[in-house]
Design a protein around this motif. Sequence first.
Motif, mmCIF file in Angstrom:
data_model
loop_
_atom_site.group_PDB
_atom_site.id
_atom_site.type_symbol
_atom_site.label_atom_id
_atom_site.label_comp_id
_atom_site.label_asym_id
_atom_site.label_seq_id
_atom_site.Cartn_x
_atom_site.Cartn_y
_atom_site.Cartn_z
ATOM 1 N N GLU A 33 27.273 115.802 24.343
ATOM 2 C CA GLU A 33 26.280 114.776 24.673
ATOM 3 C C GLU A 33 26.029 114.708 26.177
ATOM 4 O O GLU A 33 24.893 114.583 26.625
ATOM 5 C CB GLU A 33 26.739 113.410 24.154
ATOM 6 N N ILE A 34 27.085 114.833 26.954
ATOM 7 C CA ILE A 34 26.944 114.819 28.419
ATOM 8 C C ILE A 34 26.214 116.078 28.887
ATOM 9 O O ILE A 34 25.352 116.011 29.767
ATOM 10 C CB ILE A 34 28.317 114.680 29.091
ATOM 11 N N LEU A 35 26.518 117.210 28.283
ATOM 12 C CA LEU A 35 25.828 118.449 28.644
ATOM 13 C C LEU A 35 24.347 118.371 28.276
ATOM 14 O O LEU A 35 23.499 118.879 29.012
ATOM 15 C CB LEU A 35 26.496 119.653 27.976
ATOM 16 N N TYR A 36 24.008 117.729 27.154
ATOM 17 C CA TYR A 36 22.603 117.529 26.787
ATOM 18 C C TYR A 36 21.904 116.674 27.842
ATOM 19 O O TYR A 36 20.766 116.957 28.232
ATOM 20 C CB TYR A 36 22.464 116.867 25.412
ATOM 21 N N ASP A 37 22.580 115.606 28.292
ATOM 22 C CA ASP A 37 22.006 114.742 29.329
ATOM 23 C C ASP A 37 21.779 115.526 30.618
ATOM 24 O O ASP A 37 20.757 115.354 31.286
ATOM 25 C CB ASP A 37 22.912 113.540 29.609
ATOM 26 N N LEU A 38 22.716 116.394 30.974
ATOM 27 C CA LEU A 38 22.568 117.212 32.173
ATOM 28 C C LEU A 38 21.394 118.174 32.028
ATOM 29 O O LEU A 38 20.594 118.343 32.951
ATOM 30 C CB LEU A 38 23.863 117.976 32.466
ATOM 31 N N ALA A 39 21.263 118.772 30.846
ATOM 32 C CA ALA A 39 20.131 119.679 30.591
ATOM 33 C C ALA A 39 18.816 118.917 30.692
ATOM 34 O O ALA A 39 17.837 119.427 31.256
ATOM 35 C CB ALA A 39 20.270 120.338 29.221
ATOM 36 N N ASP A 40 18.772 117.692 30.171
ATOM 37 C CA ASP A 40 17.559 116.870 30.276
ATOM 38 C C ASP A 40 17.222 116.574 31.726
ATOM 39 O O ASP A 40 16.060 116.594 32.126
ATOM 40 C CB ASP A 40 17.716 115.555 29.513
ATOM 41 N N LEU A 41 18.238 116.301 32.532
ATOM 42 C CA LEU A 41 18.013 116.043 33.949
ATOM 43 C C LEU A 41 17.371 117.262 34.612
ATOM 44 O O LEU A 41 16.373 117.143 35.320
ATOM 45 C CB LEU A 41 19.333 115.708 34.652
ATOM 46 N N PHE A 42 17.904 118.437 34.347
ATOM 47 C CA PHE A 42 17.346 119.634 34.957
ATOM 48 C C PHE A 42 15.963 119.960 34.412
ATOM 49 O O PHE A 42 15.138 120.532 35.116
ATOM 50 C CB PHE A 42 18.299 120.822 34.820
ATOM 51 N N ARG A 43 15.683 119.558 33.179
ATOM 52 C CA ARG A 43 14.341 119.751 32.618
ATOM 53 C C ARG A 43 13.311 118.944 33.411
ATOM 54 O O ARG A 43 12.184 119.386 33.606
ATOM 55 C CB ARG A 43 14.342 119.336 31.140
ATOM 56 N N VAL A 44 13.704 117.777 33.891
ATOM 57 C CA VAL A 44 12.808 116.956 34.716
ATOM 58 C C VAL A 44 12.439 117.704 35.994
ATOM 59 O O VAL A 44 11.309 117.656 36.463
ATOM 60 C CB VAL A 44 13.454 115.590 35.042
ATOM 61 N N PHE A 45 13.393 118.471 36.548
ATOM 62 C CA PHE A 45 13.148 119.244 37.766
ATOM 63 C C PHE A 45 12.271 120.466 37.511
ATOM 64 O O PHE A 45 11.841 121.118 38.454
ATOM 65 C CB PHE A 45 14.469 119.710 38.382
ATOM 66 N N ALA A 46 12.016 120.792 36.253
ATOM 67 C CA ALA A 46 11.285 122.024 35.916
ATOM 68 C C ALA A 46 9.774 121.869 36.010
ATOM 69 O O ALA A 46 9.038 122.779 35.654
ATOM 70 C CB ALA A 46 11.676 122.483 34.511
#
Length: 122
Positions: A33-46
């Motif tokens: 779940e934390i890794l999904y949140d981190l991936a979502d954060l980086f998706r915002v930077f994309a």
Amino acid sequence: MEHKKIDLSERCDCTVVHEDVVERVRSELPEDEILYDLADLFRVFADTTRIKILYALFEAELCVCDLSRLTGMSQSAVSHQLRTLKDSKLVRFRREGKTVYYSLADQHVRTLIGNGMEHVLE
């Protein structure tokens, strides 16, 4: 279609699993779940538009009108991007009379933007 040549020097021919290292790393991995949140954060930077807004806020606190002028986008489009950035805890705002000013949420965001730019310019 362009075919990329495989660099064999980067290919691992090893079939031995380094169990001690794998177990040590596994014990340090955050929950999915934390890794999904981190991936979502980086998706915002994309998104280039959001990066442009973040970089502008790296330089100064700005209102939607300022950001609209800087990006060449409508205030509505900028507001939509700011909402995404705010939901991701990357920007914060403060109200002064009728004007709402946006800034980077904290030093972590400033560091991410700064380190990212430094990496790109290497």
